[in-house]
Write a protein that holds these residues in place. Structure first.
Motif, short mmCIF file in Angstrom:
data_model
loop_
_atom_site.label_atom_id
_atom_site.label_comp_id
_atom_site.label_asym_id
_atom_site.label_seq_id
_atom_site.Cartn_x
_atom_site.Cartn_y
_atom_site.Cartn_z
N ALA A 55 5.26 3.57 2.41
CA ALA A 55 4.73 2.35 1.97
C ALA A 55 4.37 1.47 3.22
O ALA A 55 4.88 1.51 4.05
CB ALA A 55 5.78 1.63 1.05
N ARG A 56 3.31 0.72 3.10
CA ARG A 56 2.95 -0.12 4.05
C ARG A 56 2.53 -1.44 3.38
O ARG A 56 2.09 -1.52 2.23
CB ARG A 56 1.59 0.33 4.74
N ALA A 57 2.49 -2.32 4.51
CA ALA A 57 1.80 -3.47 3.89
C ALA A 57 0.47 -3.31 3.87
O ALA A 57 -0.33 -2.66 4.70
CB ALA A 57 2.04 -4.61 5.13
N ALA A 58 -0.14 -3.82 2.72
CA ALA A 58 -1.51 -3.88 2.38
C ALA A 58 -2.32 -4.69 3.51
O ALA A 58 -1.97 -5.70 3.93
CB ALA A 58 -1.77 -4.39 1.06
N HIS A 104 -2.90 10.91 -3.18
CA HIS A 104 -3.38 9.57 -3.97
C HIS A 104 -2.74 8.47 -3.14
O HIS A 104 -1.79 8.52 -2.49
CB HIS A 104 -3.09 9.48 -5.52
N VAL A 105 -3.46 7.46 -3.53
CA VAL A 105 -3.37 6.27 -2.84
C VAL A 105 -3.17 4.98 -3.83
O VAL A 105 -4.12 5.02 -4.56
CB VAL A 105 -4.29 5.99 -1.69
N ALA A 106 -2.30 4.07 -3.70
CA ALA A 106 -2.17 3.03 -4.60
C ALA A 106 -1.83 1.60 -4.00
O ALA A 106 -1.08 1.51 -2.95
CB ALA A 106 -1.31 3.24 -5.71
N TYR A 109 0.95 -1.12 0.03
CA TYR A 109 0.19 0.10 -0.25
C TYR A 109 0.72 1.23 0.21
O TYR A 109 1.60 1.18 0.92
CB TYR A 109 -0.87 -0.28 1.16
N ILE A 110 0.77 2.03 -0.97
CA ILE A 110 1.43 3.35 -0.97
C ILE A 110 0.76 4.50 -0.93
O ILE A 110 -0.11 4.62 -1.76
CB ILE A 110 2.39 3.31 -2.28
#
Lengths: 198, 772
Positions: A95-98, A60-62, A20-21
């Protein structure tokens, strides 16, 4: 049921290899993301999470699906340790783990049952449920406020940094100008010092 | 307009020429269409480039053979063949002004189609608009047609070069496989019959109802597959018996007012009864339920009715062009039982009442519930259908007598109370209250009115039921049942009593009626509400018992525990897995739904619910079939509240539902509570379109102060992604951002924690549990 479980397991695996960014600039496109993250491994899929909140100016988030979970972990840890710039600076992306809830095509969890009921106004729980609803609204407002606050903070920081950057830029320009037009040399000779450039 | 499946609004691009061995007078009421495969890949752009097409009809001398060329977007040509006269119907949209607004032209074709390299053979004749081409024109016509086909292909070629080439045996790359073999037939014993086939991942069985999409059709045609076969030349066929949509036969409907989703089964002898099509012409399954009272018909359950795309209980004789309630024993050579509902689809409830029905003149509540209209139509032995009511509490027994006009539905189309609420259905409502000797009679036209008009009239407390009925209407127009309407009637009675007839007579009864109503309104849950309504208000003890048991069975069927009041959400039935109807992008559908006002935003769900679970939930709670999508969580969304965007099929439906869960509405007494003890909040959705004017702070550019060289470097920097080096200003600044991000993490965590605590506090006050 086996197929459902298998599907769910596959999905869990997919979550593990997804990153997750956020803090992304609107200029970041799928292609940019792909190129950027291909340094870490192979990007399978990029999905932008649409913003349904009332705020327009959210970064924004992706979600980026990598080839395997190792690559995903690597991205998260490296981006945690070093600021990573994407389509601009100095604001780094994060960044994170989704998490499962972040993915929209998640399958049902096998074996889960959902219950619901309607409540009568006479029912003792009705009042509580009503309060719960009010609390929901309240929490929503709180979250919105926090978010706005965060955006304001970000803006403040950006403003500050912009000023700093300008000042730094001016300083460097000055130095460069002094060096270029020979003033530095003249001064060095005048004070009998070694010139900076020589 | 209720559309069962999200069909693309654009008709498929394709060109069809049907070839006929009959010359048909253009004045004949029916026209026959050649259904064919809709363009799977037809895009808007290809459509735009396409010239307005006419349907070309060819007549072929039976002694000759002709080629039928069907140009699909893929440039494929389908050649039909083999000694069946087959027909279908379609609107010729090219001649709106020539006859009537809706013109039906007839094409029929048959015998020995053979393929000849895409050219129509010389022997073929062509009729356009009823004009028969003379022998001397033949060659020209053939050329015309060939050109037309080629032209269309050229258009395809322009828009889709890769797919438009015509080749021998071009097959789509969609998987097709036959199922079980059934037998061998045909004149040369070279036709293999099958029981099923699989196409595009969907398995079609004999007697399935399917959508077949014809050219220029606003809606696909519906038909029933009665035969599947493959000829010796490896041509595959399905034989389709058609269902007529009311608009197709509106000339012959006269004063018959069909249900909104009613269709008519073709019967009799003549053109338009059935047709042979390539299996590829099928675009998907259609859920058609027969609601006929015919005792050969296994009655459909309420759930099936709710799920039905279409219903039918009348036939349309293609020979005499008449509508009939009776079903002949054989339609198109097939036993009529195959046209009724499938045996396996039977539910306990319907079987029971199917049996009851024949023995008893009294209809049980749930039968009425399920079969609302048709039950009334049932000719009963004493010539009367008495539906009696006796609410236990109020001890007022209301009796609804349905007079003769309603009893003979076969002759009288006006028996459908629910279909035409405003019609002069002559039902009379008698209220022979135990305490009253006098009866008041009301004409049905006073009593039954469109539910919509009710909304404004009824009092606050009534809104629930009215809403519900309204929802029913929009949801399931054809099956709006008597038992739903009846509470309305009662209320209407109550409303008009003051104005009409003699109020004094009823003054004793009146105070009790609201009680009944309140009781039924407060029925525990929406699922059994119907049955409670009818049970509580309308029926004798005897009927009650029946309905009680059936309700229990019904609920068993659905896996719903009513005694605990907590309903379990199971999968909604009849999920369409076909990939044929490619959904439009969600954003687009959402925007459209927003414009139509059918968007509802559900909050306070468990965040771990999936979109399909939300759909199921809404299906069970509101009896509405919806499209739902969970909002994806992000770092700034609350971990406690799942949100879902739900698109309802109709505005009324969405309004009803959001009213029902919206606490601000004074009329909403019910609240949906999900097992995790969260009260679901619903509100009208208003999507914020992610605007392009987003502001993103934190990316700095030095702008005009830069040297050219630097600017170039900056440009490059913008387009690349990199880690910043620790010896730059950038790094310093990035670290400041990092600090801010870490801070934001902290405050979100703190907020979420605090909110979780508040929610937990409240939830602990809820004393409901699963075994309550």
């Amino acid at each position: 049921m086996d197929s459902a479980e298998a599907e769910y397991a596959a999905f869990e695996e997919k979550v593990r290899r997804t990153v997750y960014i956020d803090n992304l600039s609107p200029q970041v496109t799928e292609a940019v993301l792909k190129t950027a993250l291909n340094q870490f491994g192979n990007v399978d899929k990029v999905q932008f999470i649409p913003n349904y909140t009332q705020l327009n100016s959210l970064p924004h988030v992706a979600l980026v699906e990598m080839e395997n979970s190792k690559q995903a972990k690597q991205i998260v840890s490296e981006m945690g340790n070093f600021p990573f710039m994407m389509s601009g600076m100095p604001r780094p992306v994060r960044a994170r783990a989704a998490e499962m809830e972040m993915l929209d095509d998640r399958p049902r969890k096998p074996g889960r049952s959902i219950n619901f009921r309607w409540l009568d106004p006479q029912h003792p729980d009705f009042k509580v449920a009503k309060e719960l609803k009010e609390v929901t609204r309240q929490h929503e407002a709180e979250a919105l406020f926090t978010l706005e606050q965060q955006l304001a903070d970000e803006e403040k920081l950006a403003e500050q940094q912009s000023v700093t950057l300008k000042a730094c830029h001016k300083k460097f320009e000055l130095i460069e100008g002094v060096l270029n037009d020979g003033s530095a040399d003249r001064l060095a000779r005048r004070y009998n010092m070694k010139a900076l450039n020589s | 307009m209720h559309c069962p499946l999200p069909f693309p609004t654009v008709p498929p691009i394709s060109h069809v020429f049907s070839i006929s061995n009959h010359h048909i007078a253009p004045t004949h009421p029916l026209s026959f269409r050649t259904p064919h495969r809709p363009g799977r890949y037809a895009s808007r752009s290809t459509l735009l480039t396409r010239p307005p097409s006419r349907s070309a009809r060819l007549s072929v001398d039976p002694s000759h053979s002709a080629t039928l060329a069907v140009g699909t977007p893929l440039g494929r040509r389908l050649l039909l063949g083999h000694s069946y006269a087959h027909h279908s119907i379609y609107y010729d949209n090219t001649s709106p002004s020539e006859q009537s607004p809706l013109i039906l032209n007839k094409v029929s074709y048959g015998t020995g189609f053979r393929r000849k390299g895409g050219h129509v053979t010389k022997d073929s004749e062509m009729i356009t608009k009823g004009y028969k081409q003379q022998e001397k024109h033949k060659n020209k016509v053939v050329k015309d047609i060939t050109n037309k086909v080629l032209t269309s292909q050229r258009f395809h070629a322009m828009s889709r070069p890769g797919e438009a080439t015509v080749e021998e045996n071009v097959e789509e790359n969609i998987e097709f496989s036959w199922g079980h073999k059934k037998g061998i037939g045909g004149p040369n014993k070279d036709v293999q019959f099958y029981e099923s086939f699989k196409y595009d991942g969907v398995e079609y069985f004999l007697y399935d109802c399917v959508y077949i999409w014809g050219e220029n059709m606003p809606n696909p045609s519906i038909g029933k597959v009665i035969r599947m076969c493959e000829t010796g030349r490896h041509k595959k066929f399905v034989k389709i018996v058609w269902f007529f949509q009311p608009i197709e036969i509106q000339h012959w409907l006269q004063d018959v007012v069909p249900f909104k989703n009613e269709i008519f089964l073709a019967s009799g002898e003549g053109k338009g009864l059935f047709n042979l099509n390539p299996p590829e012409a099928i675009v998907g399954k259609c859920n058609v339920v027969c609601t006929s009272k015919d005792n050969r018909n296994p009655q459909a359950s309420e759930e099936e009715l709710l799920m039905a795309d279409y219903i039918f209980y009348r036939t349309f004789d293609v020979g005499s062009c008449t509508i009939s309630h009776s079903f002949v024993d054989v339609i198109a050579g097939i036993n009529v039982k195959h046209f009724f509902n499938k045996e396996k689809g039977q539910k306990l409830i319907t079987m029971e009442h199917g049996a009851n029905l024949n023995e008893k003149s009294r209809c049980s509540s749930s039968f009425l519930k399920v079969e609302g209209v048709t039950a009334v139509r049932n000719p009963v032995k004493d010539g009367k259908t008495d539906i009696s009511a006796k609410p236990a509490a109020a001890k007022v027994s209301a009796e609804l007598k349905i007079p003769a006009a309603m009893r003979n539905p076969v002759k009288d189309e006006r028996t459908d109370i629910s279909a035409k609420p405003a019609a002069k259905a002559s039902a009379e409502l008698k209220i022979p209250a135990a305490s009253l000797s006098k009866q008041s009679r009301f004409r049905d036209e006073n009593i039954v009115a469109r539910p919509k008009t009710f909304i404004g009239k009824v009092g606050a407390g009534d809104a629930q039921v009215a809403d519900k009925a309204e929802m029913k209407y929009s949801d399931n127009l054809s099956t709006t049942n008597l038992s739903d309407i009846r509470p309305l009637k009662k209320r209407k009675v109550q409303c008009i009593v003051g104005l009409k007839d003699d109020p004094a007579k009823l003054s004793d009864t009146l105070p009790r009626l609201p009680d009944i109503r309140v009781k039924s309104v407060d029925a525990v849950d929406p699922v059994i509400k119907n049955s409670e309504l009818s049970k509580g208000v309308n029926f004798h003890e005897k009927a009650r018992k029946i309905s009680d048991t059936s309700v229990a069975q019904h609920e068993q069927d659905k896996g719903i525990k009513t005694d605990s009041q907590i309903l379990e959400v199971t999968r909604k039935p009849g999920e369409d897995t076909s990939k044929w109807f490619k959904q439009q992008p969600w954003e687009e559908r959402m925007q459209r739904a927003y414009e139509k006002g059918t968007l509802v935003f559900l909050e306070n769900l468990d965040p771990s619910y999936t979109s399909s679970e939300v759909e199921d939930l809404v299906w069970h709670a509101f009896k509405a079939n919806v499209n739902a999508k969970m909002v994806q969580c992000s770092s700034f969304s609350s971990p406690h509240y799942g949100q879902a965007i739900v698109i309802f099929k109709s505005k009324e439906c969405s309004r009803t539902c959001s009213y029902r869960i919206k606490q601000e509405m004074p009329n909403a007494h019910k609240r949906k509570v999900v097992d995790n003890h969260l009260a679901v909040v619903g509100r009208k959705g208003s999507p914020k379109k992610p605007s392009d004017q987003t502001r993103f702070v934190g990316h700095l550019i030095i702008g005009k102060f830069k040297f050219y060289k630097q600017r170039e470097e900056m440009k490059n920097a913008v387009s690349t992604s990199h880690y910043s080096q620790p010896n730059t200003i950038e790094y310093d600044m990035a670290l400041k951002w990092r600090v801010l991000q870490a801070k934001s993490n902290l405050w979100w965590d703190a907020l979420n924690e605090q909110q979780a605590k508040e929610i937990e506090d409240l939830r602990s006050q809820l004393n409901m549990s699963h075994d309550e």
